[in-house]
Enzyme design. Structure first.
Site, PDB file in Angstrom:
ATOM      1  N   HIS A  59     135.509 118.098 118.877  1.00  0.00           N
ATOM      2  CA  HIS A  59     135.850 118.368 120.274  1.00  0.00           C
ATOM      3  C   HIS A  59     136.746 119.621 120.356  1.00  0.00           C
ATOM      4  O   HIS A  59     136.547 120.499 121.188  1.00  0.00           O
ATOM      5  CB  HIS A  59     136.600 117.180 120.894  1.00  0.00           C
ATOM      6  CG  HIS A  59     135.719 116.045 121.290  1.00  0.00           C
ATOM      7  ND1 HIS A  59     134.956 115.340 120.401  1.00  0.00           N
ATOM      8  CD2 HIS A  59     135.480 115.489 122.518  1.00  0.00           C
ATOM      9  CE1 HIS A  59     134.298 114.392 121.036  1.00  0.00           C
ATOM     10  NE2 HIS A  59     134.592 114.462 122.336  1.00  0.00           N
ATOM     11  N   HIS A 119     122.732  78.400 158.966  1.00  0.00           N
ATOM     12  CA  HIS A 119     122.115  79.200 157.903  1.00  0.00           C
ATOM     13  C   HIS A 119     121.653  78.344 156.731  1.00  0.00           C
ATOM     14  O   HIS A 119     120.555  78.519 156.213  1.00  0.00           O
ATOM     15  CB  HIS A 119     123.107  80.244 157.375  1.00  0.00           C
ATOM     16  CG  HIS A 119     123.194  81.476 158.207  1.00  0.00           C
ATOM     17  ND1 HIS A 119     122.146  82.347 158.350  1.00  0.00           N
ATOM     18  CD2 HIS A 119     124.207  81.983 158.944  1.00  0.00           C
ATOM     19  CE1 HIS A 119     122.510  83.344 159.135  1.00  0.00           C
ATOM     20  NE2 HIS A 119     123.759  83.150 159.518  1.00  0.00           N
ATOM     21  N   ASP A 141     125.764  90.351 162.969  1.00  0.00           N
ATOM     22  CA  ASP A 141     124.517  89.989 162.300  1.00  0.00           C
ATOM     23  C   ASP A 141     123.335  90.812 162.802  1.00  0.00           C
ATOM     24  O   ASP A 141     122.354  90.996 162.079  1.00  0.00           O
ATOM     25  CB  ASP A 141     124.211  88.503 162.522  1.00  0.00           C
ATOM     26  CG  ASP A 141     124.999  87.611 161.575  1.00  0.00           C
ATOM     27  OD1 ASP A 141     125.559  88.133 160.594  1.00  0.00           O
ATOM     28  OD2 ASP A 141     125.043  86.389 161.808  1.00  0.00           O
ATOM     29  N   GLU A 143     133.003  85.912 153.210  1.00  0.00           N
ATOM     30  CA  GLU A 143     131.969  86.860 153.648  1.00  0.00           C
ATOM     31  C   GLU A 143     132.286  87.362 155.057  1.00  0.00           C
ATOM     32  O   GLU A 143     132.323  88.562 155.304  1.00  0.00           O
ATOM     33  CB  GLU A 143     130.607  86.163 153.628  1.00  0.00           C
ATOM     34  CG  GLU A 143     129.469  87.039 154.132  1.00  0.00           C
ATOM     35  CD  GLU A 143     128.172  86.275 154.298  1.00  0.00           C
ATOM     36  OE1 GLU A 143     127.114  86.923 154.381  1.00  0.00           O
ATOM     37  OE2 GLU A 143     128.199  85.016 154.371  1.00  0.00           O
ATOM     38  N   HIS A 144     132.496  86.432 155.986  1.00  0.00           N
ATOM     39  CA  HIS A 144     132.858  86.774 157.368  1.00  0.00           C
ATOM     40  C   HIS A 144     134.232  86.187 157.680  1.00  0.00           C
ATOM     41  O   HIS A 144     134.492  85.021 157.378  1.00  0.00           O
ATOM     42  CB  HIS A 144     131.859  86.178 158.368  1.00  0.00           C
ATOM     43  CG  HIS A 144     130.439  86.573 158.141  1.00  0.00           C
ATOM     44  ND1 HIS A 144     129.523  85.734 157.532  1.00  0.00           N
ATOM     45  CD2 HIS A 144     129.771  87.712 158.439  1.00  0.00           C
ATOM     46  CE1 HIS A 144     128.347  86.335 157.470  1.00  0.00           C
ATOM     47  NE2 HIS A 144     128.469  87.537 158.006  1.00  0.00           N
ATOM     48  N   GLN A 171     127.265  79.692 162.092  1.00  0.00           N
ATOM     49  CA  GLN A 171     127.186  79.911 160.654  1.00  0.00           C
ATOM     50  C   GLN A 171     126.621  78.700 159.924  1.00  0.00           C
ATOM     51  O   GLN A 171     125.974  78.839 158.882  1.00  0.00           O
ATOM     52  CB  GLN A 171     128.568  80.255 160.091  1.00  0.00           C
ATOM     53  CG  GLN A 171     129.022  81.662 160.413  1.00  0.00           C
ATOM     54  CD  GLN A 171     128.038  82.723 159.932  1.00  0.00           C
ATOM     55  OE1 GLN A 171     127.416  83.405 160.733  1.00  0.00           O
ATOM     56  NE2 GLN A 171     127.877  82.854 158.635  1.00  0.00           N
TER      57      GLN A 171
END
Length: 431
Positions: free
Chosen positions: A419, A260, A360, A326-327, A257
């Site tokens: 109405h 990235h 991924d 996220e993960h 990770q």
């Protein structure tokens, strides 16, 4: 290499929750004129920015059939086979998300239902350059096609020769996307939002990108021009580990990770002792030396990373749900049990043999996920991302009569007498 916190106080835990916040004011100053110029000057502005930022003089913005054929010849059979396997797994997972809802008779003579309608026009942004994210085409193209989106376009930046990476072109055509444009950056986002002579406007924009792309997506969304997939930030992973976790595996997940982005959010929470942490640190150094590229990015990312030691896994899970990563990798005894306690996360990976890398690319789940804590209120990309759901109702005269008294009372209380009349005028001949 990584900061270690042993039984941190609540104040320290609050600081651990914080992601790196970049000052985007300077980026916005650059992006706003790009968006406005593309809106005003169309293809002319696109060509100007492509020369300025991509150093490419593109004669034809749209990818041709010849471009696709040349890319096909450049992609190895081995890569083609891997793309095929990933395609089948991702398609299998997403196909099961399609459900047709049946009408429900909520009361006598009153039927209600929802219909799933695909978004007509969507645009994908796919980063190119040194890391052409062709896997993202699978993650977007497969659910987009399964949802029935009739018009899908894709923008991706060219190299200095004005070409698109062959893996991007091959994957796009394999998925069924052939309207591809050689344009990147904020200018691509503006083109998809407003449309140019060559690029049609869309209703929703998907895909990752650098800070300029991210800011551009936020701007056109805030202007109400288009919808976007979700807010985005740097990649994230949180690993929860006990004494059953393999230090070699944990270190590899931390490193995978960290490559990235130097701003990646990386955290290991554990109940293990200092001796186990030292094993992780040694393994990180060992594996880091075996990595031949992106060492600079990894090193910067790991400096911002953290290891937190708690007394119990319950404490670990409490912090994780506050982070909303996220993960999330759960490398613990009874991983499925702890997985049931997850409230906030983009995607969860259970056990020693479920690395994020599998998700991924090929396991089947989508890798476009909420970051920056947005997993508290956003989901990852799915079939739902490409559709809107329209409600329908059909009421018989008898059904309306059964509802009339209730509507009359409620509408009168709100002072909305028209109405009330719209109900009663239909029933005025009833005894």
């Amino acid at each position: 290499m990584i900061q270690v916190y042993i039984r941190p106080t609540s104040e320290i835990c609050k600081s651990i929750l914080n992601r790196t916040i970049q000052d985007s004011s300077n980026i916005k100053k650059l992006v706003y004129p790009i968006i406005d110029n593309v809106k005003k000057y169309g293809d002319l502005a696109l060509n100007t920015y492509t020369k300025k930022y991509d150093y490419a003089d593109v004669k034809c913005i749209q990818v041709t059939e010849k471009d696709f054929d040349e890319a096909d010849m450049k992609v190895s059979n081995q890569l083609k086979k891997s793309i095929e396997i990933a395609y089948q797994n991702i398609k299998c997972f997403h196909q099961k998300q399609i459900h047709e809802e049946t009408p429900i008779e909520v009361s006598k003579g009153v039927f209600c239902w929802r219909k799933m309608i695909p978004i007509e026009k969507v645009g994908f942004y796919i980063p190119g350059g040194s890391a052409p994210l062709f896997s993202t085409i699978l993650m977007l193209g497969i659910p987009g096609k399964l949802s029935g989106c009739s018009n899908i376009i894709l923008c991706t930046p060219p190299n200095r020769n004005g070409d698109i990476h062959p893996a991007i072109l091959y994957t796009a055509r394999y998925v069924g996307i052939t309207r591809i444009y050689k344009v990147g950056g904020a200018q691509a986002i503006s083109a998809m939002a407003y449309g140019t002579e060559s690029i049609p406007s869309v209703y929703k924009i998907f895909g990752p990108g650098n800070s300029y792309v991210t800011i551009a997506k936020e701007i056109v969304f805030q202007k109400g021009i288009v919808s976007i997939d979700m807010p985005a930030g740097p990649s994230e992973v949180v690993i929860m580990a006990d004494d059953t976790a393999n230090p070699e595996y944990v270190a590899s997940d931390l490193l995978s990770q960290s490559e990235h982005d130097p701003e990646s959010y990386i955290l290991l929470v554990t109940t293990n002792n200092q001796f186990w942490i030292e094993k992780i640190q040694k393994e990180l150094k060992k594996q880091f030396l075996d990595i031949s590229n992106k060492q600079d990015i990894i090193e910067k990312s790991l400096k911002n990373s953290k290891i937190v030691i708690f007394n119990s896994l319950d404490e670990c899970m409490t912090l994780i749900n506050q982070i909303a990563p996220e993960h999330l990798i759960i490398n613990c005894r009874n991983a499925s049990y702890w997985g049931e306690k997850v409230i906030n996360a983009g995607s969860v990976f259970l056990g020693n043999y479920s690395p994020v890398s599998a998700g991924d690319y090929v396991s089947g789940t989508n890798h476009i996920l909420p970051t920056y804590g947005y997993a508290k209120c956003y989901s990852g990309v799915s079939i739902d991302s490409f559709v809107k759901k329209i409600t329908f109702q059909k009421i018989s005269k008898k059904g309306l009569k059964n509802l009339s008294e209730c509507v009359n009372i409620l509408s009168s209380e709100e002072g909305l007498f028209a109405h009330k009349k719209s109900i009663n005028i239909r029933l005025k001949n009833e005894s």
